[in-house]
Write a protein that holds these residues in place. Structure first.
Motif, PDB file in Angstrom:
ATOM      1  N   PRO A  36      -0.533   0.787   4.734  1.00 46.25           N
ATOM      2  CA  PRO A  36      -1.054   1.582   5.773  1.00 46.25           C
ATOM      3  C   PRO A  36       0.050   1.533   7.051  1.00 46.25           C
ATOM      4  CG  PRO A  36      -2.280  -0.303   5.618  1.00 46.25           C
ATOM      5  CD  PRO A  36      -1.415  -0.323   4.582  1.00 46.25           C
ATOM      6  N   ARG A  61      -1.483   6.605   7.822  1.00 45.95           N
ATOM      7  CA  ARG A  61      -1.505   6.691   6.410  1.00 45.95           C
ATOM      8  C   ARG A  61      -2.665   5.690   5.879  1.00 45.95           C
ATOM      9  NH1 ARG A  61       3.658   6.352   2.551  1.00 45.95           N
ATOM     10  NH2 ARG A  61       2.578   6.661   0.642  1.00 45.95           N
ATOM     11  N   ASP A  87      -6.385  11.777   7.302  1.00 47.28           N
ATOM     12  CA  ASP A  87      -5.364  10.502   7.842  1.00 47.28           C
ATOM     13  C   ASP A  87      -5.021  10.729   9.327  1.00 47.28           C
ATOM     14  OD1 ASP A  87      -5.316   9.100   5.293  1.00 47.28           O
ATOM     15  OD2 ASP A  87      -3.414   9.817   4.820  1.00 47.28           O
TER      16      ASP A  87
END
Length: 266
Positions: A36, A61, A87
């Motif tokens: 992420p 993300r 997202d």
């Protein structure tokens, strides 16, 4: 039979090892692929905006898989005002004062390679139009340089653009706001539009009628001896200029030589 069974077991081991390596590589690859991170923010780091009600947007993300998501604006927790969509995390910000503002994003993750996700940045709100000042005779529309130069002060790092007919040139002001922009304007009268645009996009425009003459006028006068033995003299002056009849100014200096002297221009 024992020999054949042992041989089969020996042949299985390489396949088991290869399969385990492939599984491990797949897990590592998946974890790396799913690391992420905050991939983009709006307004961007060190950006300037001219809207006091700007919307802060973060592209994160793997946002849906994150825990303990927190967003702070100027040190205040505003997570409750943020909206999630896939997202994307959107934070409406209203009535922001002119000046610098700080945004801080934080979250936790179960990813093997990144447990903490953070993003801190700053942007500046500027809703004021920049000033535009011209130095010297250019402020009165008189240009005596070749090329024609427009200089003065405006907001620091603003972009100053001069447009005259098909000519368009630009320059950037320095940290003190000083600028100088030169344009190849034709000699004589013309109309220019000067625009200064600051980093937030605010602009100030000024339309100016200018007269460009970079060549000095020609001045011819009657030559006189140092000493003239008569009470009156005549000095003839001829002044010419490429762009018309120039203005001629006379100045005399009087002083006493034996008796009072008088001067008269003709």
């Amino acid at each position: 039979q024992l020999y054949k069974s042992e041989a089969r077991r020996r042949r299985r081991w390489p396949y088991i090892v290869v399969a385990a390596v492939c599984v491990l590589a797949a897990v590592v690859g998946w974890q790396l692929y799913g690391v992420p991170r905050v991939s983009a923010v709006t307004p961007g780091p060190d950006a300037f905006v001219n809207d006091a009600s700007s919307t802060v947007v973060l592209d994160v993300r793997g946002l849906s898989a994150l825990d303990d998501v927190r967003v702070k604006l100027d040190g205040k927790d505003v997570t409750g005002r943020a909206r999630r969509a896939g997202d994307t995390l959107t934070l409406p910000a209203a009535d922001l004062a002119d000046g610098e503002h700080a945004v801080a994003f934080s979250a936790t993750s179960s990813n093997l390679f990144r447990r903490d996700v953070r993003k801190d940045w700053r942007f500046t709100v500027d809703t004021s139009v920049p000033t535009l000042k011209l130095d010297g005779s250019a402020d009165e529309g008189r240009i005596n340089t070749d090329p024609a130069t427009f200089s003065g002060t405006t907001e620091p790092y603003a972009t100053v653009t001069v447009v005259g007919g098909e000519i368009e040139v630009s320059g950037m002001a320095d940290a003190s706001g000083a600028y100088a922009v030169s344009a190849d304007l034709p000699a004589g009268a013309s109309t220019v539009v000067i625009t200064t645009t600051d980093r937030a996009g605010n602009a100030t425009t000024r339309k100016l009628r200018v007269f460009v003459d970079a060549e000095p006028p020609v001045l011819k006068t009657t030559r006189l001896a140092k000493t003239v033995k008569r009470s009156g003299i005549t000095v003839r002056v001829k002044a010419t200029d490429q762009l018309g009849v120039p203005t001629v100014t006379f100045r005399s200096e009087e002083r006493r030589v034996g008796k009072e002297c008088r001067s008269r221009w003709s």
